[in-house]
Design a protein around this motif. Sequence first.
Motif: not given
Length: 164
Positions: A124-140, A50-59
């Motif tokens: 609306r989309a369809t994703l592939r998930l490798a295993t049980s995990q946390k999925v995050a959505v970040v909007a700019s 998330i930090t990489r996507v937001t360039e260090g900003a905290v969402p």
Amino acid sequence: MSSPISPACARPEPALSRREVMAAGAAGLALAALPASTQAAAPPALAELITRVTEGAVPERSKVSFDIPQLVENGNSVDVAILVESPMTEADHVRWIHVIAEKNPFPDVARFHLTPRSGRADIRATLRLATSQKVAVVASLSSGGYVMADADIVVTLSACIDGG
């Protein structure tokens, strides 16, 4: 029937010398003796992604509605709905929405670019998930800020197990 390679093009494989075989074996033993943390880098944590996507900003954890099932039978097909509250005007709109699945072979699952002409920040989309995990959505946002939501997903039949 003859071989399609002419004898002039065929080159025999050079035989390994005893010294080369011993050096390769020693290198393999040395690699096996290393701690697991130095052999293969662990996948980056979700916070780092998330930090990489937001360039260090905290969402902020607001304005994002993230609809994804908490229990998924098949990780090959996971339906998601993402809605970001925004008037979608020239002065105030969502620039992009990024979906991150921390344990996928490629955690940057999707990125959707939006403009005020999109009308709504509704995906609306369809994703592939490798295993049980946390999925995050970040909007700019056009204001320069970021908003996010995340969810823990349990996958009973994993996808992406071949690394692709």
